[in-house]
Scaffold this motif. Structure first.
Motif, PDB file in Angstrom:
ATOM      1  N   THR A  10       9.382   4.530 -11.987  1.00  0.00           N
ATOM      2  CA  THR A  10       8.753   4.673 -13.301  1.00  0.00           C
ATOM      3  C   THR A  10       9.331   3.635 -14.249  1.00  0.00           C
ATOM      4  N   TYR A  11       8.445   2.927 -14.947  1.00  0.00           N
ATOM      5  CA  TYR A  11       8.858   1.987 -15.984  1.00  0.00           C
ATOM      6  C   TYR A  11       8.941   2.731 -17.317  1.00  0.00           C
ATOM      7  N   TYR A  12      10.052   2.525 -18.028  1.00  0.00           N
ATOM      8  CA  TYR A  12      10.249   3.170 -19.325  1.00  0.00           C
ATOM      9  C   TYR A  12      10.256   2.117 -20.432  1.00  0.00           C
ATOM     10  N   THR A  13       9.517   2.382 -21.492  1.00  0.00           N
ATOM     11  CA  THR A  13       9.505   1.514 -22.665  1.00  0.00           C
ATOM     12  C   THR A  13       9.625   2.390 -23.910  1.00  0.00           C
ATOM     13  N   LEU A  14       9.707   1.746 -25.055  1.00  0.00           N
ATOM     14  CA  LEU A  14       9.770   2.488 -26.307  1.00  0.00           C
ATOM     15  C   LEU A  14       8.478   3.257 -26.572  1.00  0.00           C
ATOM     16  N   ASP A  15       7.388   2.809 -25.943  1.00  0.00           N
ATOM     17  CA  ASP A  15       6.085   3.450 -26.151  1.00  0.00           C
ATOM     18  C   ASP A  15       5.799   4.583 -25.162  1.00  0.00           C
ATOM     19  N   GLY A  16       6.672   4.733 -24.173  1.00  0.00           N
ATOM     20  CA  GLY A  16       6.430   5.791 -23.194  1.00  0.00           C
ATOM     21  C   GLY A  16       6.861   5.382 -21.804  1.00  0.00           C
ATOM     22  N   GLU A  17       6.259   5.972 -20.793  1.00  0.00           N
ATOM     23  CA  GLU A  17       6.628   5.673 -19.410  1.00  0.00           C
ATOM     24  C   GLU A  17       5.368   5.481 -18.564  1.00  0.00           C
ATOM     25  N   THR A  18       5.521   4.669 -17.524  1.00  0.00           N
ATOM     26  CA  THR A  18       4.416   4.387 -16.612  1.00  0.00           C
ATOM     27  C   THR A  18       4.898   4.574 -15.194  1.00  0.00           C
ATOM     28  N   ALA A  19       4.268   5.479 -14.465  1.00  0.00           N
ATOM     29  CA  ALA A  19       4.635   5.717 -13.066  1.00  0.00           C
ATOM     30  C   ALA A  19       3.973   4.641 -12.207  1.00  0.00           C
ATOM     31  N   ALA A  20       4.784   3.791 -11.557  1.00  0.00           N
ATOM     32  CA  ALA A  20       4.253   2.716 -10.712  1.00  0.00           C
ATOM     33  C   ALA A  20       4.097   3.170  -9.265  1.00  0.00           C
ATOM     34  N   LEU A  21       5.074   3.923  -8.766  1.00  0.00           N
ATOM     35  CA  LEU A  21       5.051   4.418  -7.384  1.00  0.00           C
ATOM     36  C   LEU A  21       5.331   5.912  -7.395  1.00  0.00           C
ATOM     37  N   LYS A  22       4.711   6.629  -6.477  1.00  0.00           N
ATOM     38  CA  LYS A  22       4.938   8.073  -6.396  1.00  0.00           C
ATOM     39  C   LYS A  22       4.921   8.507  -4.929  1.00  0.00           C
ATOM     40  N   GLY A  23       6.093   8.922  -4.429  1.00  0.00           N
ATOM     41  CA  GLY A  23       6.186   9.418  -3.064  1.00  0.00           C
ATOM     42  C   GLY A  23       5.785   8.385  -2.026  1.00  0.00           C
ATOM     43  N   LEU A  24       6.201   7.146  -2.225  1.00  0.00           N
ATOM     44  CA  LEU A  24       5.804   6.060  -1.324  1.00  0.00           C
ATOM     45  C   LEU A  24       6.624   6.099  -0.041  1.00  0.00           C
ATOM     46  N   ASN A  25       5.923   6.120   1.085  1.00  0.00           N
ATOM     47  CA  ASN A  25       6.569   6.075   2.399  1.00  0.00           C
ATOM     48  C   ASN A  25       5.982   4.911   3.191  1.00  0.00           C
ATOM     49  N   MET A  26       6.821   3.965   3.561  1.00  0.00           N
ATOM     50  CA  MET A  26       6.386   2.844   4.380  1.00  0.00           C
ATOM     51  C   MET A  26       7.599   2.199   5.023  1.00  0.00           C
ATOM     52  N   SER A  27       7.361   1.446   6.083  1.00  0.00           N
ATOM     53  CA  SER A  27       8.474   0.801   6.769  1.00  0.00           C
ATOM     54  C   SER A  27       8.039  -0.554   7.305  1.00  0.00           C
ATOM     55  N   VAL A  28       9.033  -1.382   7.553  1.00  0.00           N
ATOM     56  CA  VAL A  28       8.822  -2.689   8.175  1.00  0.00           C
ATOM     57  C   VAL A  28       9.815  -2.791   9.320  1.00  0.00           C
ATOM     58  N   GLU A  29       9.303  -2.912  10.538  1.00  0.00           N
ATOM     59  CA  GLU A  29      10.165  -2.988  11.710  1.00  0.00           C
ATOM     60  C   GLU A  29      10.679  -4.420  11.894  1.00  0.00           C
ATOM     61  N   ARG A  30      11.812  -4.549  12.540  1.00  0.00           N
ATOM     62  CA  ARG A  30      12.404  -5.863  12.796  1.00  0.00           C
ATOM     63  C   ARG A  30      11.409  -6.757  13.547  1.00  0.00           C
ATOM     64  N   GLY A  31      11.222  -7.966  13.044  1.00  0.00           N
ATOM     65  CA  GLY A  31      10.340  -8.927  13.692  1.00  0.00           C
ATOM     66  C   GLY A  31       8.882  -8.808  13.312  1.00  0.00           C
ATOM     67  N   GLN A  32       8.514  -7.805  12.530  1.00  0.00           N
ATOM     68  CA  GLN A  32       7.117  -7.626  12.128  1.00  0.00           C
ATOM     69  C   GLN A  32       6.764  -8.480  10.913  1.00  0.00           C
ATOM     70  N   PHE A  33       5.476  -8.780  10.812  1.00  0.00           N
ATOM     71  CA  PHE A  33       4.909  -9.372   9.607  1.00  0.00           C
ATOM     72  C   PHE A  33       3.970  -8.325   9.029  1.00  0.00           C
ATOM     73  N   VAL A  34       4.342  -7.729   7.906  1.00  0.00           N
ATOM     74  CA  VAL A  34       3.580  -6.648   7.297  1.00  0.00           C
ATOM     75  C   VAL A  34       3.024  -7.112   5.957  1.00  0.00           C
ATOM     76  N   SER A  35       1.737  -6.860   5.739  1.00  0.00           N
ATOM     77  CA  SER A  35       1.114  -7.169   4.444  1.00  0.00           C
ATOM     78  C   SER A  35       0.788  -5.888   3.699  1.00  0.00           C
ATOM     79  N   VAL A  36       0.917  -5.943   2.383  1.00  0.00           N
ATOM     80  CA  VAL A  36       0.572  -4.821   1.512  1.00  0.00           C
ATOM     81  C   VAL A  36      -0.550  -5.265   0.601  1.00  0.00           C
ATOM     82  N   ILE A  37      -1.656  -4.516   0.607  1.00  0.00           N
ATOM     83  CA  ILE A  37      -2.769  -4.784  -0.299  1.00  0.00           C
ATOM     84  C   ILE A  37      -3.033  -3.531  -1.127  1.00  0.00           C
ATOM     85  N   GLY A  38      -3.659  -3.714  -2.274  1.00  0.00           N
ATOM     86  CA  GLY A  38      -3.965  -2.583  -3.138  1.00  0.00           C
ATOM     87  C   GLY A  38      -4.647  -3.059  -4.394  1.00  0.00           C
ATOM     88  N   PRO A  39      -5.168  -2.148  -5.195  1.00  0.00           N
ATOM     89  CA  PRO A  39      -5.839  -2.536  -6.442  1.00  0.00           C
ATOM     90  C   PRO A  39      -4.897  -3.301  -7.363  1.00  0.00           C
TER      91      PRO A  39
END
Length: 241
Positions: A10-39
């Motif tokens: 969560t990012y906190y500012t004087l104007d409030g807070e913004t939740a960027a990630l919530k309950g994120l589960n992901m992994s990258v195994e040794r030697g892998q090339f992993v891409s992340v896409i999203g809005p």
């Protein structure tokens, strides 16, 4: 190599807070090339900052293994007044590891991947694609096992982007490194990756993961595969676009 366990941020500012990630589960195994896409604005770059240790999660746990992390930015971030050789040596200087052996290894990497004749040149004398190659060799010279790539091809024109994507993936695979890429480009994610992770809108969580098994593992073979278009449409649908 890298695991996110129920990670919140969560990012906190004087104007409030913004939740960027919530309950994120992901992994990258040794030697892998992993891409992340999203809005847009879903927290992709936040994930890289957390993976690099530049930010600390507000909830959950991040587990890292291996020896060091390298970060490749959207721009090459080369110092224009330094030669290619001097730019490649920069992380060694910062880390106090600029020994004769480490310099020799860095030069050997540059020569191995086509930069031997450009070591005394300065960045303004190079093409955009060549500068990105220098940025990658600089990252590799530091000896990091995990490479974090923040849309490193986005500033390049389309043709150069395709060429540099192929080069970067080949170098990373040849050096047996592990890579985590965030990108807005669905085609790029499919072409480069062993696995594509799809995020929801903010606060981000993983909504789908796909192993890319078609082609011979090179970006060109994947783009030319008959399965490419179907995977593109599947990912586009999961992104809601």
């Amino acid at each position: 190599m890298l695991q996110f366990k129920d990670v919140d941020y969560t990012y906190y500012t004087l104007d409030g807070e913004t939740a960027a990630l919530k309950g994120l589960n992901m992994s990258v195994e040794r030697g892998q090339f992993v891409s992340v896409i999203g809005p847009s604005g879903c927290g992709k770059t936040t994930i890289l900052s957390l993976a690099a240790g530049l930010l600390q999660p507000t909830g959950g746990e991040i587990v890292r293994a291996g020896d060091g992390t390298g970060y490749m930015l959207q721009r090459d971030a080369l110092f224009p007044w330094r030669t290619v050789e001097e730019n490649i040596f920069l992380p060694l200087e910062i880390n106090g590891r600029k020994s004769a052996q480490s310099r020799q290894r860095a030069i050997a990497l540059a020569e191995k991947y086509g930069l031997g004749n450009f070591l005394k040149k300065k960045p303004p004398e190079l093409s955009g694609g060549m500068r990105q190659r220098v940025a990658l060799i600089r990252t590799l010279a530091a000896g990091a096992e995990l490479l974090l790539l923040d849309e490193p091809f986005s500033a390049l024109d389309y043709q150069t982007r395709l060429e540099v994507c192929d080069d970067v993936q080949a170098i990373i695979k040849s050096e047996k490194k592990t890579a985590l890429l965030v990108t807005h480009d669905i085609s790029e994610a499919i072409a480069l990756s062993d696995r594509v992770t799809v995020l929801s809108a903010r606060p981000a969580r993983v909504v789908a993961e796909h192993c890319i098994t078609f082609g011979d593992g090179t970006p060109k073979s994947r783009r030319n595969s008959g399965e490419f278009a179907a995977m593109f449409e599947k990912l586009r649908g999961e992104l809601g676009i």
